[in-house]
Structures are given as C-alpha cells and as structure tokens.
Design a protein around this motif. Structure first.
Motif, mmCIF file in Angstrom:
data_model
loop_
_atom_site.group_PDB
_atom_site.id
_atom_site.type_symbol
_atom_site.label_atom_id
_atom_site.label_comp_id
_atom_site.label_asym_id
_atom_site.label_seq_id
_atom_site.Cartn_x
_atom_site.Cartn_y
_atom_site.Cartn_z
ATOM 1 N N TRP A 100 0.850 -1.178 0.000
ATOM 2 C CA TRP A 100 0.000 0.000 0.000
ATOM 3 C C TRP A 100 0.885 1.226 0.000
ATOM 4 O O TRP A 100 1.852 1.311 0.766
ATOM 5 N N ARG A 130 3.222 -2.758 4.026
ATOM 6 C CA ARG A 130 2.594 -4.056 3.795
ATOM 7 C C ARG A 130 1.185 -4.116 4.379
ATOM 8 O O ARG A 130 0.485 -5.100 4.164
ATOM 9 N N GLU A 131 0.756 -3.070 5.061
ATOM 10 C CA GLU A 131 -0.595 -2.980 5.594
ATOM 11 C C GLU A 131 -1.145 -1.596 5.260
ATOM 12 O O GLU A 131 -0.413 -0.605 5.303
ATOM 13 N N LEU A 132 -2.422 -1.528 4.966
ATOM 14 C CA LEU A 132 -3.065 -0.264 4.633
ATOM 15 C C LEU A 132 -2.935 0.747 5.771
ATOM 16 O O LEU A 132 -2.581 1.905 5.551
ATOM 17 N N SER A 133 -3.184 0.329 6.995
ATOM 18 C CA SER A 133 -3.110 1.250 8.134
ATOM 19 C C SER A 133 -1.697 1.784 8.325
ATOM 20 O O SER A 133 -1.503 2.936 8.721
ATOM 21 N N THR A 134 -0.702 0.969 8.014
ATOM 22 C CA THR A 134 0.690 1.412 8.135
ATOM 23 C C THR A 134 1.008 2.462 7.073
ATOM 24 O O THR A 134 1.698 3.445 7.358
ATOM 25 N N GLN A 174 -2.997 0.579 -4.101
ATOM 26 C CA GLN A 174 -2.536 -0.761 -3.812
ATOM 27 C C GLN A 174 -1.583 -1.170 -4.934
ATOM 28 O O GLN A 174 -1.869 -0.951 -6.118
ATOM 29 N N SER A 190 3.854 3.052 12.987
ATOM 30 C CA SER A 190 2.790 2.079 13.231
ATOM 31 C C SER A 190 3.408 0.821 13.840
ATOM 32 O O SER A 190 3.753 -0.117 13.112
ATOM 33 N N GLY A 237 3.694 -2.749 12.343
ATOM 34 C CA GLY A 237 3.564 -2.660 10.895
ATOM 35 C C GLY A 237 4.920 -2.785 10.222
ATOM 36 O O GLY A 237 5.970 -2.646 10.854
ATOM 37 N N CYS A 256 7.195 -2.079 6.365
ATOM 38 C CA CYS A 256 7.288 -1.293 5.139
ATOM 39 C C CYS A 256 8.327 -1.893 4.204
ATOM 40 O O CYS A 256 9.151 -2.710 4.613
#
Length: 168
Positions: A10, A46-50, A68, A133, A136, A138
């Motif tokens: 993301w 690697r996570e949307l929230s991160t 994405q 995060s 999380g 990256c």
C-alpha cells in the motif's frame, strides 16, 4: 528474500502525483531514511493502516491518495529478522537512527551506508519495521520495472489519471 508469490503493498502519496503511482522521484528529490538524495525510491507499506500512518508522520492529517501495489520477483533484505541484521553487521538500532540529524551534521547515515551495500549485493530493496505504526512493516524499493523486480499499481477500473492534466 525473493518473493515468488505477489506481495501486496500500500502506498499513500500526495494526490498531485496521482498520475505517477510508481514514481520514486519525490524520494530522489528529498532523500529518505533508506535512500540518499538522487536515488529514486518507492516507499510502501505491507498494511493499509501502516501506509496511512507513515504518510501522516505528524498530528496533521494531510490529504493522500492510497494505491494498492503488487510486487513480484523482488529480492528484498528482511531487516526485521535478527539473523539478517547480524549478517550485515547491524542491530535493530539502525531502525531508530536519526538519519536527518546525521545528514545535517555532514555524516552519511548508517541507513544510507546499508542501502549502498544492499544494492551492491544485488538487492532490489528491503523490508523494515514501521516507525509510525508499531507492528507494521514497510518496503523501500530502489529497483523496479527494469528487469527483476516488477511493480504494478492495482487500478482495475482505470480511475487513476494518466497525465498531470487533471490538476490543471
């Protein structure tokens, strides 16, 4: 670590650059934790929230476009793994380095030295823990779409503009 299966990433970025989701020019212009000025780099999570937390690194919530991405065939150093850190002669302290302060003092940050070593060994990028995060992770990618690592944006309905004309 080379990924045979696609890796979903993301990326949150400035809406002005909606037409260029795979550009690393902003990072090249200003430099970053894992790239010196002049080196195009894609920073993604690697996570949307991160991705959102990393983009808004202050209490001010800036407008963002979130895309994405799909990454294939990348050789990434997993700098979250203690054995990989040890193989490169660093500890997890590297993730907390005040790299901007080092630059301000005229010192090459340890993260930039490690990036140069990883590149010389053929790595396309690295995986690192998110600073903003906890828990999380990256990816910083230095090489993509020039043989080896393939990075594409997921845009099934072609909603992203193709040129900057949408901002004129």
């Amino acid at each position: 670590m080379s990924e045979s299966e696609p890796v979903r990433l993301w990326r949150a970025y400035v809406p002005r650059w909606a037409h260029a989701p795979l550009s690393g020019d902003g990072a090249a212009r200003f430099g970053g934790r894992w790239n010196p000025v002049g080196l195009p780099t894609i920073y993604a999570a690697r996570e949307l929230s991160t991705a959102w937390a990393e983009y808004n690194q202050s209490f001010v919530q800036h407008p963002a476009l979130i895309a994405q991405l799909e990454l294939r065939h990348a050789w990434l150093a997993d700098m979250m793994a203690p054995d990989v850190l040890a193989d490169f002669g660093v500890t997890d302290d590297i993730h907390r380095e005040e790299w901007r302060d080092a630059l301000d003092q005229g010192v090459v940050p340890a993260t930039h030295r490690l990036q140069a070593e990883l590149t010389s060994r053929g790595f396309d990028g690295l995986i690192y823990p998110s600073f903003m995060s906890p828990g999380g992770s990256c990816v910083a990618l230095w090489r993509w779409n020039a043989g080896g690592a393939e990075l594409t944006v997921i845009n099934p309905e072609s909603r992203l503009p193709k040129t900057p004309a949408s901002w004129l």
